[in-house]
Design a protein around this motif. Structure first.
Motif, short mmCIF file in Angstrom:
data_model
loop_
_atom_site.label_atom_id
_atom_site.label_comp_id
_atom_site.label_asym_id
_atom_site.label_seq_id
_atom_site.Cartn_x
_atom_site.Cartn_y
_atom_site.Cartn_z
N LYS A 1 10.08 4.11 -4.60
CA LYS A 1 10.66 3.60 -3.44
C LYS A 1 10.18 2.10 -3.53
CE LYS A 1 11.79 4.07 1.29
NZ LYS A 1 12.96 4.20 1.43
N LEU A 2 11.01 1.03 -3.87
CA LEU A 2 10.58 -0.29 -3.76
C LEU A 2 10.71 -0.98 -2.54
CD1 LEU A 2 11.81 -1.06 -7.55
CD2 LEU A 2 9.57 -0.45 -6.81
N THR A 3 11.47 -0.46 -1.74
CA THR A 3 12.14 -0.92 -0.38
C THR A 3 11.42 -0.20 0.80
OG1 THR A 3 14.07 -2.05 -1.34
CG2 THR A 3 13.68 -2.21 1.11
N ILE B 1 0.65 -1.32 -0.07
CA ILE B 1 0.07 0.06 0.09
C ILE B 1 0.67 1.14 0.02
CG2 ILE B 1 -1.53 1.33 1.45
CD1 ILE B 1 -2.77 -1.24 2.12
N LEU B 2 1.93 1.23 0.72
CA LEU B 2 2.90 2.45 0.85
C LEU B 2 3.57 2.52 -0.43
CD1 LEU B 2 4.12 2.04 4.54
CD2 LEU B 2 2.65 3.82 3.80
N LEU C 1 3.38 5.96 -2.66
CA LEU C 1 4.53 6.71 -3.17
C LEU C 1 4.63 6.76 -4.62
CD1 LEU C 1 7.00 5.58 -0.38
CD2 LEU C 1 5.79 7.65 -0.63
N LYS C 2 4.34 5.56 -5.40
CA LYS C 2 4.29 5.53 -6.77
C LYS C 2 3.49 6.40 -7.49
CE LYS C 2 4.91 1.70 -8.51
NZ LYS C 2 4.76 0.28 -8.96
N LEU D 1 9.26 8.75 4.70
CA LEU D 1 8.23 8.51 3.54
C LEU D 1 7.69 9.49 3.01
CD1 LEU D 1 6.95 4.91 4.14
CD2 LEU D 1 9.00 5.52 3.22
N GLY D 2 7.70 10.98 3.84
CA GLY D 2 7.03 11.80 3.29
C GLY D 2 5.39 11.97 2.97
#
Length: 84
Positions: free
Chosen positions: A24-26, A12-13, A17-18, A38-39
């Motif tokens: 950010k894949l990790t 979900i995160l 982000l995408k 993560l912002g």
């Protein structure tokens, strides 16, 4: 070893982000959810809350928990698994 809940939360995160243009894949358990990590902003947090509710049946924000880090979200679900 990652639990199914942990994998769902992190997916979900990554998706949120995408959508913001961040690849950010990790996601680490110790990552902060907000400005210094993560912002996530308030809109992202609302989306995160809704997606958690949809995917996992409830969310920490509606239960008066206000997690700051990824592991706090994971812990919310792991601790409440026995209540479901």
């Amino acid at each position: 070893m990652k639990s199914e809940i942990e994998e769902k939360i992190k997916k979900i995160l990554v998706d949120i982000l995408k959508d913001k243009g961040i690849n950010k894949l990790t996601i680490d358990n110790d990552d902060s959810l907000y400005e210094d990590g993560l912002g996530l902003d308030s809109m992202d947090t609302a989306i995160f809350s809704a997606m958690l509710e949809n995917e996992l049946g409830k969310d920490p924000y509606s239960s008066n928990a206000f997690p700051r880090k990824v592991h706090e979200v994971i812990n919310f679900y792991q601790e409440s698994e026995t209540e479901w």
